[in-house]
Design an enzyme around this catalytic site. Sequence first.
Site, short mmCIF file in Angstrom:
data_model
loop_
_atom_site.label_atom_id
_atom_site.label_comp_id
_atom_site.label_asym_id
_atom_site.label_seq_id
_atom_site.Cartn_x
_atom_site.Cartn_y
_atom_site.Cartn_z
N ASP A 194 -6.74 11.10 4.37
CA ASP A 194 -6.23 12.25 3.62
C ASP A 194 -7.12 12.76 2.51
OD1 ASP A 194 -4.56 11.43 0.70
OD2 ASP A 194 -5.53 9.91 1.93
N ASP A 225 -5.47 5.20 7.38
CA ASP A 225 -5.42 5.11 5.93
C ASP A 225 -3.96 4.93 5.51
OD1 ASP A 225 -6.25 5.54 3.14
OD2 ASP A 225 -5.32 7.50 3.37
N ASP A 270 -2.35 5.25 1.61
CA ASP A 270 -1.81 6.15 0.59
C ASP A 270 -2.22 7.60 0.88
OD1 ASP A 270 -0.66 4.35 -1.75
OD2 ASP A 270 -2.44 3.37 -0.96
#
Length: 282
Positions: A222, A44, A46
């Site tokens: 996240d 991932d 961001d």
Amino acid sequence: MPRNSVGCAMPSRLTGVLRRRSGADAAPVVPCDAGRVACALFLDVDGTLLDLAPTPDAVIVPHALRDTLGILQARLDGALALISGRNLDTLDRLFRPLELPAGAQHGLEWRDALAAVRNFAEGEIPDDIRAAFAAFAARHSGALVEDKGLGLALHVRNAPDAEPAARALGAELTARHGDAVRMIAGKRVVEFQLKGSDKGRVIERFMATPPFAGRMPLFVGDDETDEAGFAAVNRLGGITIRVGAGAATAAQFEIDSPEAFRRWLRTAAELLSAGDDGRCVS
């Protein structure tokens, strides 16, 4: 040296910053130790590779991170992909000169290892959702609408008091348009995406194609938007790591922050550069 359920291992230089989540029954595997099971890396962007910023355009990509990703891609024979809510053009702008395999817009845009691009979107974002998001941003100072092309995001990072109202709006719009779109709630963002893919499905797509096929997947994310990816990789017998602590998640392990994860990646790249072949022992 720690091993997971199929016997893959990694050195203590990389295990020390990972925490096993309650209920996880596997030990981490990374592209480090020579052996028989090669790894595929899915990342991932961001909140994982990059620190979150007040607005999507304000993120900073450290130059050293581009070097790290380039080393890892080469040492893994191309089996590294970005799995992001960003669109493909934005990912290329952020990580230029790299043009990595990517599942962009949660997999609606897919670029494979041969640079072939396919679009899996079904339909169009309803005008009603666009109008509702625009009106919300006009009412709440700091709120921002991001048009991704195949998705529409309402960011409230600069208007944190508006987050409950943004999520309520998302639920209301889902009740009206759930047949055409799906809602994804991330960190202070509510996003509507056309149906056709999610992060789990695009990882599975990668794992059926070279050079990813036959490797053990490792996915790092996240937030809630990454949970489909964690679930898919767990089903495939791989390793899942969530950046940030405390949240309910299907990930097996966690690490403190994007900065800590960038250091972790750099260590993996250094180990590979020292002569490792991107495999883990069995």
